[in-house]
Design an enzyme around this catalytic site. Structure first.
Site, short mmCIF file in Angstrom:
data_model
loop_
_atom_site.label_atom_id
_atom_site.label_comp_id
_atom_site.label_asym_id
_atom_site.label_seq_id
_atom_site.Cartn_x
_atom_site.Cartn_y
_atom_site.Cartn_z
N ARG A 188 0.83 -1.21 0.00
CA ARG A 188 0.00 0.00 0.00
C ARG A 188 0.86 1.27 0.00
O ARG A 188 0.50 2.29 0.59
CB ARG A 188 -0.96 0.03 1.19
CG ARG A 188 -1.74 -1.26 1.40
CD ARG A 188 -2.42 -1.75 0.16
NE ARG A 188 -3.13 -3.01 0.36
CZ ARG A 188 -3.78 -3.64 -0.61
NH1 ARG A 188 -3.77 -3.18 -1.85
NH2 ARG A 188 -4.42 -4.75 -0.36
N ASN A 230 2.58 -7.76 7.61
CA ASN A 230 2.63 -9.09 6.98
C ASN A 230 4.12 -9.44 6.96
O ASN A 230 4.83 -9.16 6.02
CB ASN A 230 2.03 -9.06 5.58
CG ASN A 230 0.55 -8.69 5.64
OD1 ASN A 230 -0.17 -9.17 6.51
ND2 ASN A 230 0.12 -7.83 4.75
N GLU A 311 -5.98 -12.35 8.19
CA GLU A 311 -5.68 -12.43 6.75
C GLU A 311 -4.57 -13.43 6.46
O GLU A 311 -3.64 -13.15 5.71
CB GLU A 311 -5.33 -11.05 6.19
CG GLU A 311 -6.47 -10.04 6.34
CD GLU A 311 -6.19 -8.69 5.70
OE1 GLU A 311 -5.01 -8.28 5.67
OE2 GLU A 311 -7.15 -8.05 5.25
N ARG A 344 -2.07 -6.30 17.27
CA ARG A 344 -3.13 -5.71 16.44
C ARG A 344 -4.47 -6.42 16.61
O ARG A 344 -4.51 -7.65 16.74
CB ARG A 344 -2.73 -5.71 14.97
CG ARG A 344 -1.57 -4.78 14.69
CD ARG A 344 -1.16 -4.86 13.24
NE ARG A 344 -1.83 -3.93 12.38
CZ ARG A 344 -2.40 -4.25 11.22
NH1 ARG A 344 -2.42 -5.50 10.80
NH2 ARG A 344 -2.95 -3.33 10.46
N ARG A 356 -18.56 -8.46 9.21
CA ARG A 356 -17.15 -8.27 9.51
C ARG A 356 -16.93 -7.16 10.54
O ARG A 356 -16.02 -7.23 11.36
CB ARG A 356 -16.41 -7.94 8.20
CG ARG A 356 -14.98 -7.53 8.41
CD ARG A 356 -14.27 -7.38 7.08
NE ARG A 356 -13.04 -6.63 7.24
CZ ARG A 356 -12.28 -6.23 6.23
NH1 ARG A 356 -12.62 -6.52 4.99
NH2 ARG A 356 -11.18 -5.55 6.45
N LYS A 380 -7.59 -0.30 14.63
CA LYS A 380 -7.79 0.64 13.52
C LYS A 380 -8.91 1.62 13.87
O LYS A 380 -9.79 1.31 14.66
CB LYS A 380 -8.15 -0.11 12.24
CG LYS A 380 -6.96 -0.86 11.63
CD LYS A 380 -7.28 -1.41 10.25
CE LYS A 380 -6.06 -2.17 9.72
NZ LYS A 380 -6.28 -2.72 8.36
N ASP A 385 -12.01 -1.00 7.57
CA ASP A 385 -10.63 -0.90 7.08
C ASP A 385 -10.30 0.43 6.44
O ASP A 385 -10.30 0.53 5.21
CB ASP A 385 -10.38 -2.05 6.08
CG ASP A 385 -8.90 -2.31 5.89
OD1 ASP A 385 -8.09 -1.67 6.57
OD2 ASP A 385 -8.56 -3.16 5.04
N GLU A 413 -4.50 4.13 0.89
CA GLU A 413 -4.91 2.89 0.23
C GLU A 413 -6.32 3.00 -0.36
O GLU A 413 -6.57 2.52 -1.46
CB GLU A 413 -4.85 1.73 1.23
CG GLU A 413 -5.43 0.44 0.70
CD GLU A 413 -5.39 -0.71 1.70
OE1 GLU A 413 -4.85 -0.52 2.81
OE2 GLU A 413 -5.88 -1.79 1.36
N HIS A 541 -16.13 0.47 1.30
CA HIS A 541 -15.45 -0.69 0.69
C HIS A 541 -16.03 -1.09 -0.66
O HIS A 541 -16.24 -2.28 -0.92
CB HIS A 541 -15.48 -1.88 1.65
CG HIS A 541 -14.18 -2.66 1.63
ND1 HIS A 541 -13.63 -3.16 0.47
CD2 HIS A 541 -13.33 -3.01 2.63
CE1 HIS A 541 -12.51 -3.78 0.76
NE2 HIS A 541 -12.28 -3.69 2.07
N TRP A 563 -14.89 -9.86 1.27
CA TRP A 563 -13.93 -9.14 0.42
C TRP A 563 -14.65 -8.46 -0.75
O TRP A 563 -14.05 -7.69 -1.49
CB TRP A 563 -12.86 -10.12 -0.11
CG TRP A 563 -11.82 -10.46 0.91
CD1 TRP A 563 -11.61 -9.83 2.09
CD2 TRP A 563 -10.85 -11.52 0.84
NE1 TRP A 563 -10.57 -10.42 2.78
CE2 TRP A 563 -10.08 -11.47 2.02
CE3 TRP A 563 -10.54 -12.51 -0.10
CZ2 TRP A 563 -9.03 -12.35 2.30
CZ3 TRP A 563 -9.51 -13.39 0.16
CH2 TRP A 563 -8.76 -13.32 1.36
C1 BDP Z 1 -5.64 -3.85 4.65
C2 BDP Z 1 -4.65 -3.88 3.54
C3 BDP Z 1 -3.64 -4.97 3.67
C4 BDP Z 1 -3.05 -4.97 5.06
C5 BDP Z 1 -4.15 -5.07 6.08
C6 BDP Z 1 -3.66 -4.92 7.50
O1 BDP Z 1 -5.35 -4.02 2.33
O2 BDP Z 1 -2.65 -4.75 2.69
O3 BDP Z 1 -2.15 -6.01 5.23
O4 BDP Z 1 -5.08 -4.04 5.90
O5 BDP Z 1 -3.86 -3.84 8.05
O6 BDP Z 1 -6.14 -2.56 4.67
O7 BDP Z 1 -3.12 -5.84 8.07
#
Ligand code: BDP
Length: 720
Positions: A188, A230, A311, A344, A356, A380, A385, A413, A541, A563
């Site tokens: 991102r 990640n 994820e 997190r 979700r 967050k 998201d 993003e 989204h 998604w």
């Molecule tokens: C989402 C993003 C992804 C991130 C994820 C996160 O699309 O790339 O890895 O959040 O925050 O917004 O872990």
């Protein structure tokens, strides 16, 4: 003749290179331009009040502080400023932490207990008929923050007479989260590749690392997570830790601690163990030893940021354990060294497609009070998201016994990448000022995260970085304001976004009122503009899949239901929106009763969140008397119009801005305008299939078909 031509050619090449260089420097210098003052009256005032600098410290940090003060003053006042180590003469600026001040000066300063360890005091004093401005603090890093604050006064044309300022950060961890991979791609990231040149580290220290630290320090950011959530376990191997150590050494004197992301399965991947079960003694030991190894190299290492069981990332649940088991095991490993674990809460289950938005709360709230003291849960700002607009995350009102830290996304993003001008502090402020009613009226999100409510010692705000190796750091010149504003809000979560925009513009471009007023208004409005042309009235989204570039409300074929944009807007013949009220998924019940009542009831739910919480018919009457369909279409149009207004505003600023940045922003706004129209047309054509209604008067007709918009593909969109 020939000779002359050659000459001319060389001169024009030189001129080109020169202009290229000045452009690079302007953009590169961020909000630390320190332009020479042109206002004669002001200059003469400052001139008289600033004779020299007396620097009383002797650490690297205090040297950085006095160099910065000297640089800033010399550039802005256009005169030589000497730095001395003894107090002599009149009208000097004395900088140094408390321990270096004479008792006489300490007495003039007064009570140091009004600030914390990172705070500063700036005070005009006079001793024996001599006048001084003292910039002091308990620690050197506070002095450095004080110097930047003092310079900002001059940058923004403020008075430096009779100063009496005491300021201190309200949160402890003010941190950037870099989603940077070891191959230098940035998840991102829209401003080039990662700043961290792992290949050349530790031997090669890029000047950018120093400038990065300086920029962060200037707004009070005191931590950086170098790697992507990640995570890749290799960062924890000696080969990479040596490089991390080199960066930590650069950042330390600027008051910045280094943190890393910990891949939960690292004990298997790089440790040779068979399991990463947090209850396994060998695993716990492996992490203890790893922590000891890191702290040996980096004694002030901050700790780990962990994305677990989210994820597809590994985590304690892979072993039948839970988040508390995982976080506390890591917490034990870093505790002896004063480290923290930022765990997190961004989780959503692949086995529960119900809603979700409810899942992080459902999973984490039962753990309230169960984490070790050095764990802070990173949440967050909203429950989905990082959308252009989300109601605040219900977790902020629901875990009084757990330190919670805010996670904002500075990189855009879901907000037009680094092409769209969107001033994010406006979004951040909206979230921070939201009332959770956790302990009655006035328990805002800001109060939850700064610890004033729960009295927690561990507090923090994280921002997912928008920085890359682009010449101007952030891709868009105005995206620099989002880095700046993030830092300022992390320092004081109650700061007003207009004040931030004002400061940033003056420090970055110009103090001319004819420039400031319209451009500040443009920045403030830019957040609502992006909401309007992307996701008005609580939509969310509906970006295209994977890369999230452009509209994709039609996408419905992804393997996980949540998604798909269709999951979020639920448009059908009857209407549109996600029913999260009592008649739907009852997500509203995750808020305090006072908030729940407001969101749950169609009459009281703010229209900006309408389709987030309710599924309403196309004929539903909005407060302004329009039907929902007409109102929605008009909002999309309004967003487009707002971008047009932004263009008009910017086009009038040419005389206040250097040619290069003027042109850059102009080109970017033109792209933003095109993309705003793309969003409007694609979304309205798609939703029109369900509403079956014509576009109301005032909304421009699309020039392309829905099929055309659906056919657009972007296999190489950045940051994916
Ligand atoms: C989402 C993003 C992804 C991130 C994820 C996160 O699309 O790339 O890895 O959040 O925050 O917004 O872990």
């Amino acid at each position: 003749m020939h000779y002359q031509k050659k000459h001319l050619f060389i001169i024009s090449i030189m001129l080109f290179l020169f202009s290229f260089k000045t452009m690079a420097q302007k953009d590169y210098k961020l909000w630390l331009q320190y332009d020479k003052k042109t206002n004669a009256e002001l200059v003469s005032k400052y001139f008289k009040d600033v004779q020299g600098i007396v620097s009383l410290g002797n650490t690297e940090t205090s040297k950085i502080a006095s160099n910065e003060l000297q640089l800033g003053l010399q550039n802005m006042l256009g005169k030589d400023i000497q730095v001395n180590s003894k107090i002599e003469g009149d009208k000097n600026i004395i900088i140094g932490s408390k321990a270096f001040l004479s008792l006489e000066i300490q007495k003039e300063i007064g009570n140091f207990e009004v600030i914390n360890d990172e705070g500063f005091i700036i005070k005009s004093i006079s001793i024996k008929n001599k006048n001084y401005i003292v910039i002091t603090a308990k620690k050197d890093v506070g002095v450095l923050y004080g110097v930047y604050n003092f310079l900002r006064l001059i940058q923004t044309d403020k008075s430096i007479k009779n100063l009496n300022i005491a300021d201190a950060p309200k949160t402890n961890i003010r941190i950037l989260n870099h989603w940077d991979n070891l191959d230098r791609t940035v998840e991102r990231g829209y401003a080039g590749f990662s700043l961290w040149n792992w290949q050349k580290l530790p031997g090669f220290i890029d000047q950018r690392y120093i400038d990065y630290a300086r920029a962060n320090a200037s707004v009070g950011i005191n931590g950086t997570v170098l790697t992507n959530v990640n995570a890749n376990a290799l960062i924890l191997t000696p080969q990479y830790l040596e490089k991390v150590e080199a960066l930590a050494n650069v950042f330390r004197p600027y008051g910045i601690k280094v943190y890393l992301t910990a891949r939960f399965s690292a004990p298997i991947e790089i440790g040779g163990l068979k399991t990463a079960d947090p209850k396994d003694a060998d695993v716990a030991n492996w992490w203890k030893n790893k922590a000891a190894e890191i702290y040996k190299r980096i004694p002030d290492f901050g700790g780990f940021l962990v994305k677990a069981n989210s994820e597809g990332q590994p985590g304690p649940q892979n072993y039948g354990r839970d988040h508390v088991d995982g976080a506390n095991m890591l917490a034990d490993a870093v505790a002896p060294f004063g480290g923290v674990i930022m765990w997190r809460a961004f989780v959503y289950s692949e086995h529960d497609a119900n809603d979700r938005a409810k899942q992080a709360y459902a999973e984490f709230v039962p753990y309230d009070g169960k984490f070790k003291d050095n764990v802070i849960v990173q949440v967050k700002n909203g429950a989905i998201d990082f959308q252009p607009r989300e109601p605040f995350h219900p977790m902020f009102g629901a875990m009084p016994k757990t330190p919670l830290m805010m996670e904002f996304q500075i990189t855009q993003e879901y907000l037009g990448f680094s092409t769209h001008l969107v001033f994010l502090p406006k979004l951040f402020q909206e979230v921070l000022a939201s009332d959770t009613y956790q302990k009655g009226k006035g328990t805002t999100v800001a109060k939850v995260i700064d610890g004033s409510l729960t009295k927690t010692k561990l507090t923090g705000i994280a921002g997912v970085s928008n920085i890359g190796n682009d010449l101007n750091w952030t891709g868009h010149p105005f995206a620099q304001a989002n880095w700046y504003g993030f830092g300022r809000l992390a320092w004081n979560p109650e700061l007003d976004s207009e004040v931030i925009a004002d400061e940033w513009l003056r420090c970055t471009f110009s103090n001319e009122e004819n420039f400031i007023k319209p451009v500040k208004d443009m920045m403030i409005e830019s957040r609502e503009a992006v909401v309007n042309y992307m996701t008005p009235l609580g939509l969310h989204h509906i970006m295209d899949t994977g890369h999230h570039y452009g509209p994709g409300p039609w996408v419905s074929n992804l393997s996980r239901p949540e998604w798909n944009p269709t999951y979020y807007h639920k448009a059908d013949k009857n209407g549109i929106g996600f029913d999260r009220s009592k008649t739907g998924t009852n997500a509203t019940s995750q808020y305090a009763p006072e908030v729940e009542k407001i969101f749950d009831n169609l009459e009281t739910c703010p229209e900006q969140d309408l389709l987030w919480f309710h599924h309403v018919s196309w004929d539903y009457k909005l407060k302004n008397g329009q039907t929902l369909w007409n109102g929605l279409a008009l909002k999309y149009q309004e967003g487009v119009n707002q971008v047009k207004d932004m263009q008009n505003t910017w086009n009038k600023t040419e005389k206040y801005v250097d040619a290069d940045r003027f042109k850059e922003v102009q080109m970017l706004l033109e792209i933003q305008y095109k993309e705003a129209k793309w969003w409007r047309d694609a979304c309205l054509l798609y939703f029109q299939q369900y509403s079956g209604k014509d576009l109301p008067a005032g909304v421009e007709k699309p020039t392309q078909s829905l099929e055309y918009f659906k056919s657009l593909k972007f296999p190489f969109a950045p940051g994916n």
